[in-house]
Every structure is written in C-alpha cells, then in structure tokens.
Motif scaffolding. Sequence first.
Motif, PDB file in Angstrom:
ATOM      1  N   ASN A 228       0.811  -1.220   0.000  1.00 10.87           N
ATOM      2  CA  ASN A 228       0.000   0.000   0.000  1.00 10.87           C
ATOM      3  C   ASN A 228       0.846   1.272   0.000  1.00 10.87           C
ATOM      4  O   ASN A 228       0.338   2.358  -0.300  1.00 10.87           O
ATOM      5  N   VAL A 229       2.113   1.145   0.335  1.00  8.11           N
ATOM      6  CA  VAL A 229       2.957   2.315   0.563  1.00  8.11           C
ATOM      7  C   VAL A 229       3.182   3.168  -0.692  1.00  8.11           C
ATOM      8  O   VAL A 229       2.966   4.393  -0.650  1.00  8.11           O
ATOM      9  N   PRO A 230       3.629   2.619  -1.825  1.00  8.05           N
ATOM     10  CA  PRO A 230       3.940   3.476  -2.981  1.00  8.05           C
ATOM     11  C   PRO A 230       2.764   4.338  -3.432  1.00  8.05           C
ATOM     12  O   PRO A 230       2.935   5.542  -3.685  1.00  8.05           O
ATOM     13  N   SER A 231       1.583   3.753  -3.517  1.00  9.26           N
ATOM     14  CA  SER A 231       0.416   4.493  -3.975  1.00  9.26           C
ATOM     15  C   SER A 231       0.091   5.647  -3.028  1.00  9.26           C
ATOM     16  O   SER A 231      -0.185   6.771  -3.466  1.00  9.26           O
ATOM     17  N   LEU A 232       0.134   5.381  -1.730  1.00  8.54           N
ATOM     18  CA  LEU A 232      -0.175   6.422  -0.752  1.00  8.54           C
ATOM     19  C   LEU A 232       0.844   7.560  -0.784  1.00  8.54           C
ATOM     20  O   LEU A 232       0.485   8.735  -0.718  1.00  8.54           O
ATOM     21  N   LEU A 233       2.119   7.198  -0.892  1.00  3.37           N
ATOM     22  CA  LEU A 233       3.147   8.227  -0.905  1.00  3.37           C
ATOM     23  C   LEU A 233       3.045   9.101  -2.153  1.00  3.37           C
ATOM     24  O   LEU A 233       3.258  10.317  -2.095  1.00  3.37           O
ATOM     25  N   GLU A 250      10.158   0.108  -6.576  1.00  7.18           N
ATOM     26  CA  GLU A 250       9.775   1.518  -6.653  1.00  7.18           C
ATOM     27  C   GLU A 250      10.982   2.447  -6.453  1.00  7.18           C
ATOM     28  O   GLU A 250      11.050   3.518  -7.061  1.00  7.18           O
ATOM     29  N   ILE A 251      11.931   2.026  -5.621  1.00 11.05           N
ATOM     30  CA  ILE A 251      13.120   2.846  -5.380  1.00 11.05           C
ATOM     31  C   ILE A 251      14.012   2.886  -6.619  1.00 11.05           C
ATOM     32  O   ILE A 251      14.419   3.953  -7.091  1.00 11.05           O
ATOM     33  N   PHE A 252      14.295   1.707  -7.185  1.00 13.54           N
ATOM     34  CA  PHE A 252      15.228   1.650  -8.304  1.00 13.54           C
ATOM     35  C   PHE A 252      14.613   2.137  -9.618  1.00 13.54           C
ATOM     36  O   PHE A 252      15.332   2.506 -10.539  1.00 13.54           O
TER      37      PHE A 252
END
Length: 352
Positions: A228-233, A250-252
């Motif tokens: 859930n983290v990438p979408s929320l951020l 998501e980081i790379f």
Amino acid sequence: MRTQDLSLLMIFDAIMTEGAITRAADRLAMTQPAVSNALSRMRVAWKDELFVKDGRGIQPTSFARNLWSQIQEPLGQLETAVNPDDFEPATARRTFRIAATDSMVDMVWGPLRKIIEKDAPGINVYAVPYSTRDAEDMLKDAEAELAFAKQYRQDSVIRADHLIDPRWVVVMRPDHPLAKEQLTLNEFVNADHLLVSLTGDVTGPTDQALNNLGLKRRVAMSVNQFHNVPSLLNQTNLICVAPSLVLEKEIFSGELAVFETPVEISTSPVSLLWHKRQDMDAGLKWVRDLIVSIIRERVERHEMLLSQCCRKGYCAATVKRFMEERHSVCTQVVAQTPDDAHANIKKVKVAS
C-alpha cells in the motif's frame, strides 16, 4: 503396533498435511475412496470425528490436532530411517506450507517458482498468513513447515537460519517538498509519517530512536501491508520509514525518492525457522536451501544498487551536537526554577 494402525497413522498424517482428502490421496498414490474408507476406520478406532466440513474444505478437531502433534516427529523419524535421502526434486510430489508476510512472498515466490517449474514440477508451495509473534507456535503445531520471523529467540525445538539485517530508509514521492539532496533531522521529525504496522501498533523502531533523543514524530496514517505504501506516498505529502528491500522496485525505478534515515534505527534480523523434528527432512532442506540462496543473492545485488541512489540523511555530527545541547540544557534545569527550566527547554532546536 499393528501394521493396520501404522497405515492409518500415515494416511491421517497425509490428510492433516494436505488439508484435503483428494490431495492426501494424490500424495499417497491412493484413490480417494480408499482414503475415505481409511478415515472411516480411524473414526471408529479412535472414537472421534477427526475432521469436520468447513465450506469446501475440512477442519481437524482438537483431538486430531493433538494426535498429529504427537505422531509427526516419530513418523518423520521412521521415514528418515527407512529412506534417509529419499527426495528427488524431479519426481517428488509434496506440499510445503510457509508462514510469510507479503514482503517475503514478493521477494521469494517468483524466483522459487521458476526453479520449481524447471526442476521440481510436482512441488507445491503455499503461503500461510501469520503474525510474526506466533511463527514459532505455528511450527510447533505443524501448521507450517517453515516461517520467516524477526528477532528470533533461542528455543530448544526451533531451528533458525539468519537471512537479512534489513536496512531502514526514508521514502517519499520524487516531487515531495523534502526530496532534496539531504533530509535533515528537523525536516524528518516535522513531517507527516506513514507507518507500516503488521500488528496494529502505532509505534516502531523509528519512534524508539527518536525517543532516545527526546523527540517525537507524528504518525499521521498507518497501513498493515507494504504494497500500500507506494500508492499512498505518490498521492500525498507523507513520508515513510521502511526496509529498503520491500520497496526495491519503486526505489530503483525512480517511483520513490530514497534517503538515509536521519537517526540510527535498530534493525530486526530476519531468520528462516523450522522445527527440529524436520532436521533430517531432505525435501524441506532442499526448499530451505533454495530460499536462503534466493534471498542472499537478492540482498547482495540490492545493497550495490541502493548505494548508487540513496541520498544523504543520517549525520552523526548533527545527532551528536543535538545530544550535547540537550544534555547541557537538562543539566542546567536541575538548578533552576520550574518556570525557568521550561523556558530553556523550549530553546533547544533540532540541528538542521
């Protein structure tokens, strides 16, 4: 023990392991009616229903669970004594249940399945949901053969293989107001934080690290899944402290900006656990070795790539200076009136 009793125990063990009569029949190379007939004999001999219907599946009774916990180890020892190396991946038909979080499934399941499709097509791997707090109990109760767990405690019946010391990083959307060359301690503390909590707690290692400095952050939102983290951020101004491995993609890819944490956060080592009754299980050892190899190779590659894109965050000199200032003020407070002490404490600023 009569031969018939031993045969029933072996069939019972297969039903418990597979969680279904059809799969137990496949495992034993028997017909489904034959396994059903054996189950009927068990119910008569042991004076218990053993299994009850639950939707399309079956659930063991408390008697069945207790019986299984007592017979698994001796049955395993008998199997090992007769066939100590009787595991050929290419022809084996087995199911392994692994207690794993979503992040471990993301990391391991894909590479593991590729190997299974090539070398062991008859092997099934099932993810069992769990809380890290009950991983050991699941192994002891034979609800899973393997489990991932943090901060493993030594136990006389649980074995462990160390896998990872996760590295904490701070992530946010690339166009976040704080997405500059360096994230300062002051900016970090005053930001709105997203917390990933598998247990529902709204504090974690980050809060303990800040508490040691006399600081506190605002946890503005929490979730119980890392996916859930990438979408929320990317939709908000939240920032998140997370293990870099679980957000590697998501980081790379540049979807998230990544920073070192402005404070040192204690890590929680992750280990792969199993019960000692399966120490000699060649099949389980095969799966364990694959998982360990997959994760260690992934970690080595990850650390190399992370070093190339992680922006500055932690500054030992800043934290040291802040601690010295805080200690100096606290020392002065001892000799002051309550009003004067309160005024001086408010003067302490987090170094930028």
